[in-house]
Design an enzyme around this catalytic site. Sequence first.
Site, PDB file in Angstrom:
ATOM      1  N   HIS A 128     -19.032  11.402  13.666  1.00  0.00           N
ATOM      2  CA  HIS A 128     -20.025  11.605  12.606  1.00  0.00           C
ATOM      3  C   HIS A 128     -19.540  12.760  11.584  1.00  0.00           C
ATOM      4  O   HIS A 128     -20.272  13.670  11.408  1.00  0.00           O
ATOM      5  CB  HIS A 128     -21.511  11.613  12.949  1.00  0.00           C
ATOM      6  N   ARG A 157     -23.962   4.185   8.641  1.00  0.00           N
ATOM      7  CA  ARG A 157     -25.027   4.370   9.433  1.00  0.00           C
ATOM      8  C   ARG A 157     -24.726   3.688  10.801  1.00  0.00           C
ATOM      9  O   ARG A 157     -24.430   2.301  10.494  1.00  0.00           O
ATOM     10  CB  ARG A 157     -26.435   4.135   9.093  1.00  0.00           C
TER      11      ARG A 157
HETATM   12  P1  NDP Z   1     -26.039   6.002  -2.944  1.00  0.00           P
HETATM   13  O1  NDP Z   1     -27.530   6.017  -2.923  1.00  0.00           O
HETATM   14  O2  NDP Z   1     -25.384   6.850  -4.080  1.00  0.00           O
HETATM   15  O3  NDP Z   1     -25.377   4.523  -3.024  1.00  0.00           O
HETATM   16  C1  NDP Z   1     -25.973   3.457  -2.220  1.00  0.00           C
HETATM   17  C2  NDP Z   1     -25.212   2.245  -2.821  1.00  0.00           C
HETATM   18  O4  NDP Z   1     -25.647   1.210  -1.787  1.00  0.00           O
HETATM   19  C3  NDP Z   1     -25.692   1.843  -4.186  1.00  0.00           C
HETATM   20  O5  NDP Z   1     -24.299   1.257  -4.590  1.00  0.00           O
HETATM   21  C4  NDP Z   1     -26.632   0.645  -3.925  1.00  0.00           C
HETATM   22  O6  NDP Z   1     -26.703  -0.401  -4.953  1.00  0.00           O
HETATM   23  C5  NDP Z   1     -26.105  -0.010  -2.632  1.00  0.00           C
HETATM   24  N1  NDP Z   1     -27.200  -0.814  -2.032  1.00  0.00           N
HETATM   25  C6  NDP Z   1     -28.333  -0.276  -1.359  1.00  0.00           C
HETATM   26  N2  NDP Z   1     -28.948  -1.263  -0.948  1.00  0.00           N
HETATM   27  C7  NDP Z   1     -28.110  -2.534  -1.115  1.00  0.00           C
HETATM   28  C8  NDP Z   1     -28.183  -3.952  -0.780  1.00  0.00           C
HETATM   29  N3  NDP Z   1     -29.654  -4.050  -0.183  1.00  0.00           N
HETATM   30  N4  NDP Z   1     -27.617  -4.765  -1.164  1.00  0.00           N
HETATM   31  C9  NDP Z   1     -26.472  -4.282  -1.795  1.00  0.00           C
HETATM   32  N5  NDP Z   1     -26.174  -3.011  -1.765  1.00  0.00           N
HETATM   33  C10 NDP Z   1     -27.088  -1.995  -1.551  1.00  0.00           C
HETATM   34  O7  NDP Z   1     -25.520   6.335  -1.638  1.00  0.00           O
HETATM   35  P2  NDP Z   1     -24.216   7.380  -1.156  1.00  0.00           P
HETATM   36  O8  NDP Z   1     -23.056   6.627  -1.824  1.00  0.00           O
HETATM   37  O9  NDP Z   1     -24.388   8.864  -1.564  1.00  0.00           O
HETATM   38  O10 NDP Z   1     -24.236   7.253   0.295  1.00  0.00           O
HETATM   39  C11 NDP Z   1     -24.234   5.908   1.186  1.00  0.00           C
HETATM   40  C12 NDP Z   1     -24.389   6.485   2.578  1.00  0.00           C
HETATM   41  O11 NDP Z   1     -23.400   6.910   3.045  1.00  0.00           O
HETATM   42  C13 NDP Z   1     -25.498   7.167   3.064  1.00  0.00           C
HETATM   43  O12 NDP Z   1     -26.782   6.580   2.787  1.00  0.00           O
HETATM   44  C14 NDP Z   1     -25.263   7.528   4.270  1.00  0.00           C
HETATM   45  O13 NDP Z   1     -25.808   6.579   5.268  1.00  0.00           O
HETATM   46  C15 NDP Z   1     -23.928   7.423   4.349  1.00  0.00           C
HETATM   47  N6  NDP Z   1     -23.215   8.736   4.395  1.00  0.00           N
HETATM   48  C16 NDP Z   1     -22.548   8.972   5.748  1.00  0.00           C
HETATM   49  C17 NDP Z   1     -21.786  10.061   5.819  1.00  0.00           C
HETATM   50  C18 NDP Z   1     -21.055  10.398   7.342  1.00  0.00           C
HETATM   51  O14 NDP Z   1     -20.617  11.537   7.494  1.00  0.00           O
HETATM   52  N7  NDP Z   1     -20.641   9.331   7.842  1.00  0.00           N
HETATM   53  C19 NDP Z   1     -21.833  11.144   5.099  1.00  0.00           C
HETATM   54  C20 NDP Z   1     -22.678  10.750   3.634  1.00  0.00           C
HETATM   55  C21 NDP Z   1     -23.493   9.505   3.652  1.00  0.00           C
HETATM   56  P3  NDP Z   1     -27.202   0.268  -6.377  1.00  0.00           P
HETATM   57  O15 NDP Z   1     -26.085   0.686  -6.941  1.00  0.00           O
HETATM   58  O16 NDP Z   1     -27.192  -1.594  -6.902  1.00  0.00           O
HETATM   59  O17 NDP Z   1     -28.524   0.759  -6.270  1.00  0.00           O
HETATM   60  C1  OXD Z   2     -25.298  12.121   5.350  1.00  0.00           C
HETATM   61  C2  OXD Z   2     -24.622  12.198   6.643  1.00  0.00           C
HETATM   62  O1  OXD Z   2     -26.103  11.222   5.288  1.00  0.00           O
HETATM   63  O2  OXD Z   2     -23.952  13.057   6.827  1.00  0.00           O
HETATM   64  O3  OXD Z   2     -25.180  12.975   4.459  1.00  0.00           O
HETATM   65  O4  OXD Z   2     -24.431  11.428   7.308  1.00  0.00           O
END
Ligand code: NDP
Ligand code: OXD
Length: 310
Positions: free
Chosen positions: A273, A225
């Site tokens: 994006h 993000r």
């Molecule tokens: P998940 O919820 O599967 O994974 C999130 C990860 O972040 C977990 O490993 C979690 O740790 C870690 N995390 C969360 N908070 C913290 C913190 N405070 N400190 C350290 N680690 C942290 O998310 P996804 O992998 O599915 O997606 C990740 C992000 O990618 C989405 O939230 C979105 O913002 C972005 N995204 C962007 C897209 C784009 O097109 N650019 C498309 C899709 C997603 P833990 O495993 O310990 O819970």
């Molecule tokens: C998502 C994205 O969060 O596309 O899925 O950014």
Amino acid sequence: MFSILIIYEAENLQLLIKELKASIPDLDVHIWPKVENADNIEAILTWKPPLGIMAKFPKLKLIISLGAGVEEILRDPNLPANVPIVRLIEPCVTSRMTEYILLAVLRFHRQAFTYQTFQQARHWQALPLPETSSCTIGILGLGILGTDAAQKLNTLGFPIRGWSRTPKNIDGIECFHGREQLKLCLSKCRVLVCLLPLTRETKGILNRETFSAMPQGSYLINVARGQHLVEQDLLEALDSGQLSGACLDVFSQEPLPKNHPFWSYPQITITPHVATQTDSEYWTKPLIDTIRCFRGGLPLKNVVNRQQGY
Ligand code: NDP
Ligand code: OXD
């Protein structure tokens, strides 16, 4: 009858609806803003709903997020307390994200930017070929997307350091967790990939302190993000050479305004994006599974933890 409202603009929604109805005949589907009776809506399928909208649906029992990131749903002040928010997980989203990251990493690793300037100057020069084993990649976020990218990069020979909130044990990946281990994790990372959800804890995490904990000349890839990044700190890190470049897919303001300084930095690669996207035909199966689970009283998968914000 189960009434669901789709608050999302996409092509092929009619096809999706047709397939949903074929599998769940008593499904009553509405597309925002055409809702005949808001009182009947039991489920909402959305990604970035208009702020405050949740108050309109007194019988709402389920929210299904089309986005991996759910911060736009969670910020609604009228979000009903006990309604589960479920993320639709679809393998195509993961593989497309990993493709994007591989492309960005390999462009940096194989000096594509240098060869581009050589070409512009009609300059013929071969540089030594770098070893993947000498380019450690840090991945912030070892969730669905981060883990896949980490594993695929690792199969190419890149040493991987992953960082998460809770401890992890993933084959081939050096795992770190919690704020206290962040700097240690960053200390060897020539490339840093941000795949964190946007939460109170992660907002602004890509900042001066983070960049200076990495080796000089490192490369940033932000596919999570825009608000993870402190924009001024990035520009300063590029100007000073602390970072050699950045690949950005997400921005605090989207579309990125035409007068934004990022556009004129040759070291920054910008995409709108598009690191990954799901086409609506891919939603059908996970959507049907989720609705069936919910109606059958079975445990739901991929439920968002509201306290943690993801
Ligand atoms: P998940 O919820 O599967 O994974 C999130 C990860 O972040 C977990 O490993 C979690 O740790 C870690 N995390 C969360 N908070 C913290 C913190 N405070 N400190 C350290 N680690 C942290 O998310 P996804 O992998 O599915 O997606 C990740 C992000 O990618 C989405 O939230 C979105 O913002 C972005 N995204 C962007 C897209 C784009 O097109 N650019 C498309 C899709 C997603 P833990 O495993 O310990 O819970
Ligand atoms: C998502 C994205 O969060 O596309 O899925 O950014």
